[in-house]
Each structure stands twice: as structure tokens, then as C-alpha cells.
Write an enzyme that holds these catalytic residues in place. Structure first.
Site, PDB file in Angstrom:
ATOM      1  N   ALA A 128       0.696  -1.168   0.248  1.00 47.73           N
ATOM      2  CA  ALA A 128       0.010   0.205  -0.114  1.00 47.73           C
ATOM      3  C   ALA A 128       1.014   1.247  -0.004  1.00 47.73           C
ATOM      4  CB  ALA A 128      -0.866  -0.009   0.967  1.00 47.73           C
ATOM      5  N   ALA A 130       0.679   5.547   0.727  1.00 45.66           N
ATOM      6  CA  ALA A 130      -0.189   6.644   1.450  1.00 45.66           C
ATOM      7  C   ALA A 130       0.726   7.967   0.995  1.00 45.66           C
ATOM      8  CB  ALA A 130      -0.274   6.700   2.695  1.00 45.66           C
ATOM      9  N   SER A 131       0.324   8.895   1.369  1.00 42.10           N
ATOM     10  CA  SER A 131       0.737  10.387   1.290  1.00 42.10           C
ATOM     11  C   SER A 131       2.068  10.617   2.340  1.00 42.10           C
ATOM     12  CB  SER A 131      -0.067  11.487   1.781  1.00 42.10           C
ATOM     13  OG  SER A 131      -0.598  11.343   2.974  1.00 42.10           O
ATOM     14  N   GLN A 134       4.887   4.153   2.647  1.00 41.27           N
ATOM     15  CA  GLN A 134       4.041   3.149   2.051  1.00 41.27           C
ATOM     16  C   GLN A 134       4.698   1.934   2.627  1.00 41.27           C
ATOM     17  OE1 GLN A 134       5.713   3.842  -2.103  1.00 41.27           O
ATOM     18  NE2 GLN A 134       7.432   2.441  -1.946  1.00 41.27           N
ATOM     19  N   VAL A 135       4.033   0.776   2.540  1.00 37.08           N
ATOM     20  CA  VAL A 135       4.402  -0.450   3.129  1.00 37.08           C
ATOM     21  C   VAL A 135       4.979  -1.573   2.406  1.00 37.08           C
ATOM     22  CG1 VAL A 135       3.258  -2.124   4.827  1.00 37.08           C
ATOM     23  CG2 VAL A 135       2.566   0.134   4.764  1.00 37.08           C
ATOM     24  N   LYS A 149       7.197  -0.178   6.943  1.00 37.99           N
ATOM     25  CA  LYS A 149       6.357   0.901   6.685  1.00 37.99           C
ATOM     26  C   LYS A 149       7.525   1.887   6.417  1.00 37.99           C
ATOM     27  CE  LYS A 149       2.853   4.210   7.984  1.00 37.99           C
ATOM     28  NZ  LYS A 149       1.782   4.409   9.023  1.00 37.99           N
ATOM     29  N   ASP A 284      -8.596   6.476  13.855  1.00 43.06           N
ATOM     30  CA  ASP A 284      -8.927   6.179  12.359  1.00 43.06           C
ATOM     31  C   ASP A 284      -9.210   4.824  11.825  1.00 43.06           C
ATOM     32  OD1 ASP A 284      -9.219   7.663   9.969  1.00 43.06           O
ATOM     33  OD2 ASP A 284      -7.111   7.001   9.534  1.00 43.06           O
TER      34      ASP A 284
END
Length: 560
Positions: A128, A130-131, A134-135, A149, A284
Site C-alpha cells: 500500500a 499513502a501520502s 508506503q508498506v 513502513k 482512524d
């Protein structure tokens, strides 16, 4: 007078001004003197609320800082209309991955060892992106499968520069606009800055993972990945790899096989414990951060954003949730007044009516339509519209429970959060009492008591000395001095009349023993006259008291 523009931030000023003008805040742009940076003819018309989801994509295009700010603003129902907060709440924070060569360079520089020596395997394609990072899936030398991560290169510096530009604009608006003075953009941005900088330090997230795992150890159906301390730095986070899939990607056939009702109940109970007992919660839990593991458990991922609630606020939130779940609007309004900050123009009557209407609508909603998170956000919005600024913990709680409602509906379409709150209220109170009765709290209370006892003789001595030297003053504040004096006079008259009647009765009793020729009905006449006068006076006093109390009660009911 406009904002003093810094050359290094001109590009960001222009983008922010463009965004504000596009969404109908050209007045703020002109006040700040940013209109010269924007071509107004090139800006599309302001979208109507149904098209407000465009705001999310516009923020994504502006980079990670504004993506994260959009997620934080989705909790500020007092600032934005519902259509905009809903659009921002759906920000998935998914962007294109960066090159593996940069991943390798960052991991090696952070861990101080070559990638091939630290890991037996390290997949080049991310799971994945993200801003902020990433992982990647990897395998340690001991065979342990982990998720790594990695923070995006240069993202920390970019975020800091963006926050500087935003901070200058926020400070100017707070000082020079009515909207800024009302909503105080500076403190909002400071809160967002603090949350963002914590999220950019992966050591913070590793600590959050450990804390959350310990707090949820009693829940067998919930799992939190364990971080690997030796492989974690401020820019690299290594943790257990949990095999599973997003909760929203589970097929209908798979849902039939899983224990959806039990999973939804346990997940909701776990969040109630996090918020109302532990005071530390995963803030979240949108469907992208909640996985269904291969062994049928719920996995909570990405705990960079967490909420913290103090003991006093926990008590108020528990009372508020119970009031909402029971449909007690007046009680919910009273709690909000207690924990909120009244603003200029606040009307208690209008506020209580608005909150009661929201809570009653919730009570009458069907199980399929009921969302406790949505109700809390609506209550927050109603508070903001009626002159009460609620604490940020409450807005974050509303967003958390709204996301949780969505996950719960996927697990069990018939799940009722209100019923779950009522079922677990006693358990939550028991947990809170046990926590308050911990050795640390008991010892702290004993220390306070010891200090009180030690200082008590000196304090009493000072009070007695002040009394002896006539230094004690009693100040009484009264709304209307004449009314107070009139009331005191009435009380004094009644007391005096009561003493006169008592004297008549005592005197009549004594006169009964005096022999006289003047008799009434065979008894001494003077004594009978005294008894009769006391009886008439007593009846008149009782009637006067009852009439006065009746009029006072009638006047009070009319003023309600």
C-alpha cells in the site's frame, strides 16, 4: 493591510488562495492580500454542497500536508457543512508509490545496515502507498514475516514548509477577520501540526501499537500488530505482518461463514473501553485500516492517529453517550454546556431545543438508519451553530464512532450501537471504578489527605485569629436589594406573629388555673378569649403562607 508574503512560500500561497476562492471564501483571500496571486477568471464556480467531494481530490493534489489536514478537518463539523465533512471523511490517502531504490536507500541509512543483511526477503512492490509513506512485505533473518513502513523522501521538510505558510495565513486571519476571531484558526492549525509531526515519527506509532495491544489483550477476536524495536526508527517502522484483507473486500459468501455479530459486538466494546476507560484510542478505524485476518479476527492497523481523553472528560463522554442512547435530549444539552465553551450570542434556550431535537430524531430512528457517530457529529454541529464550542476530543470521538458504525454494518447489518452502549454501561462503570481504585490513585489520594491534615491546624489557627481580630468579612451579592429587604421583612413579620401566637397560647394555659366569675362555656373567660385569638391568628397565618406559596409557584411556571 495584507499578509507579508515570503518568497519561498509564494507557490503555496497561490494554491491556498486558489482553493479558498474556488470554495467561496474570496473575502478571506482579499483580506490577506493574496488575491494578486490568483487569476480569478480561471477559477471554476463555487461548487454546491452535493459536489463538495471535489474538495477531497483538490486537497490530495496539493500534497500530503493538505491530505492530512483534510482528514483532520473532517472532524470539525463546527467549521464546515455536513456535505464537506462527509467528503473529507472519505479521503483514503492513497497515492502513487515511490521508487524502490529510494526505499532501499532510506531503510539502509536508518537501520545502518545493508538491506540484504537485515532481511532475508524484501518485496520491491509495496502492499500500500499513502501520502506519508508506503508498506512493503519482508522476512527477517529469523523467519518472522513483517510489514515494513517506509516514510516518503523529503516529506517531513515539505510538511514543515507547508505548515509555516499555513501558520502565517492563520495568524493573519485570527488578528484581522471576524471569522478568524470566532473560530481561532491558529490553535486549530497548532493542533493539526502536533498530530502531523507525531504521525511523521514512526517511533510514536510503534509506542501506540504496543499500548493498544496491551489495552486490548482481553479481547480474543481483536489483534494489533507487534512492532519490532530493533528495526524501527523515526522513518522506518517494522511490525508483524497480518495476513488478511480489508473488511470491505470480504465477499458475501465469506461473510456468511464469519461470526459477524460477535465480531461487531466485540469491536464496539473494545472501542468503548479504549475511549471511556483507557483514555487512549485508535482514532482512524476507517474500513481501509480494519482487516479481517485469515484466522477470523479483526486486525487494527495504522495507529499513527490516536486520541487521548482525560479522566474528567471520560466521565462526561460516558454520560453523553448514555443520554443520547436513551433519547434524553435535555441531559445531553446540559452535558455539552458543561464541557463546552459558550461563545458570543449564545442562547441557552435555543441551544437546548436544537440538541433535544437531534437526540429525539436519533431515538425515533430505525436500527438500519441509526449511526451513533453521525448523531454525535450532528450534536457537535448543532452546538457550533448555537454558540457552543465543544472540545476537540468530542469531534474526534464522533468521527471515530462514525467510521466504526460503517465497519460494524459490514460485519453485521443488524448491529445496534445504542443497544450495545446500554448493554455495556455497567461494565464500563465497573472498569472505571477499578481503574480509579488502582494503587497509584489510592496512594495519590492518601498523599493529598496527608498534606491536608498536616496543614489543617495552621489554616484553622489563621481563621480563628482573623475572627478574633474582626478581620473576617462576609460579602453577599444580591440581584435586587429592595426585593431582598422586602423578603426579609416578611420573614421577620411572620416570626414575630408566630411568637405572639405562642405567647397567647401559653398565657391562656396559665389563665385556665385562675379562678374568676367571668366564664365562657364553664371555663375562665379571659383564657378562652386568648385561645380564640391565637386560633384565629394561626388560621390567618397559615392561609397567608399558602396563598403566597401558590402565587409564587404560579409565577414560576409562567416564566418557564
Amino acid at each position: 493591510m495584507g499578509l507579508s508574503l515570503r518568497p519561498e512560500h509564494l507557490k503555496r500561497y497561490s494554491q491556498i488562495a486558489h482553493l479558498l476562492m474556488k470554495y467561496g471564501r474570496s473575502d478571506l483571500v482579499r483580506k490577506a492580500g493574496l488575491d494578486e496571486l490568483v487569476d480569478e477568471d480561471a477559477i471554476e464556480p463555487t461548487p454546491t454542497p452535493p459536489e463538495a467531494a471535489d474538495l477531497a481530490s483538490d486537497l490530495e493534489k496539493m500534497g500530503p500536508t493538505f491530505t492530512k489536514l483534510g482528514q483532520l478537518l473532517s472532524t470539525r463539523v463546527d467549521l464546515l457543512p455536513a456535505a464537506y465533512t462527509d467528503g473529507l471523511a472519505r479521503l483514503q490517502d492513497s497515492v502513487e508509490p515511490f521508487d524502490f531504490a529510494e526505499v532501499e536507500q532510506i531503510v539502509e541509512s536508518e537501520l545502518g545496515v545493508r538491506l540484504s543483511r537485515a532481511f532475508a526477503e524484501f518485496e520491491s512492490s509495496p502492499l500500500a502507498a499513502a501520502s506519508l509513506g508506503q508498506v512493503h512485505r519482508a522476512v527477517l533473518r529469523d523467519g518472522r514475516v513483517v510489514a515494513v513502513k517506509v516514510q516518503r523522501p523529503g516529506v517531513r521538510e515539505r510538511v514543515q514548509q507547508d505548515l509555516e505558510a499555513l501558520g502565517e495565513i492563520a495568524a493573519f486571519l485570527d488578528d484581522h477577520t471576524e471569522m478568524g476571531r470566532r473560530y481561532e484558526f491558529g490553535p486549530i492549525l497548532a493542533e493539526s501540526r502536533q498530530a502531523l509531526m507525531r504521525e511523521l515519527d514512526y517511533r510514536e506509532e510503534a509506542a501506540n501499537l504496543r499500548t493498544l495491544s496491551d489495552n486490548l489483550s482481553e479481547f480474543d477476536r481483536i489483534v494489533v500488530p507487534e512492532p519490532v524495536a530493533d528495526y524501527t526508527t523515526s522513518r522506518v517502522l517494522t511490525m508483524d505482518f497480518i495476513r488478511g484483507r480489508k473488511i470491505t473486500s470480504v465477499s458475501p459468501l465469506a461473510r456468511m461463514e464469519m461470526e459477524g455479530e460477535a465480531l461487531a459486538e466485540e469491536l464496539f466494546r473494545a472501542y468503548l473501553k479504549q475511549i471511556l476507560v483507557d483514555g487512549f484510542f485508535h482514532a482512524d478505524p476507517h474500513p481501509g485500516n480494519v482487516f479481517l485476518s485469515d484466522d477470523g479476527r479483526i486486525a487494527l492497523l495504522d495507529v499513527g492517529m490516536v486520541g487521548r481523553v482525560g479522566p474528567a472528560m471520560q466521565d462526561q463522554l460516558l454520560r453523553l453517550l448514555l443520554a443520547i442512547s436513551e433519547g434524553h435530549g435535555e441531559e445531553a444539552a446540559g452535558i455539552l454546556v458543561h464541557i463546552g465553551e459558550p461563545l458570543e450570542g449564545f442562547s441557552d434556550r435555543r441551544f437546548r431545543r436544537a440538541i433535544s431535537d437531534i437526540v429525539v430524531r436519533n431515538r425515533n430512528a430505525s436500527a438500519a438508519d441509526l449511526q451513533i457517530g453521525r448523531v454525535i457529529l450532528d450534536v457537535n454541529r448543532g452546538a457550533g451553530m448555537n454558540g457552543i464550542r465543544v472540545p476537540p476530543e468530542l469531534t474526534l470521538l464522533g468521527k471515530t464512532l462514525l467510521n466504526l458504525d460503517q465497519v460494524g454494518r459490514v460485519l453485521d447489518p443488524d448491529f445496534e450501537p445504542n443497544a450495545s452502549i446500554r448493554r455495556h454501561a455497567a461494565e464500563l462503570l465497573q472498569h472505571r471504578m477499578l481503574k480509579n481504585a488502582s494503587p497509584a490513585n489510592v496512594f495519590s489520594n492518601l498523599l493529598e489527605m496527608n498534606e491536608f491534615v498536616q496543614h489543617l491546624p495552621g489554616r484553622l489557627s489563621r481563621v480563628l485569629d482573623a475572627v478574633a481580630e474582626s478581620e473576617v468579612e462576609v460579602k453577599v451579592r444580591v440581584m435586587n436589594e429592595s426585593l431582598l429587604m422586602e423578603a426579609l421583612q416578611k420573614v421577620a413579620n411572620r416570626i414575630a406573629l408566630g411568637l405572639v401566637l405562642a405567647a397567647l397560647i401559653v398565657g391562656a394555659a396559665m389563665l385556665m388555673q385562675v379562678e374568676t366569675t367571668f366564664r365562657i362555656l364553664g371555663y375562665p373567660g379571659l383564657a378562652i378569649l386568648c385561645f380564640l385569638g391565637a386560633a384565629i391568628g394561626g388560621v390567618m397565618l397559615v392561609i397567608n403562607i399558602l396563598m403566597h406559596d401558590w402565587r409564587a409557584g404560579d409565577d414560576h411556571s409562567r416564566t418557564k
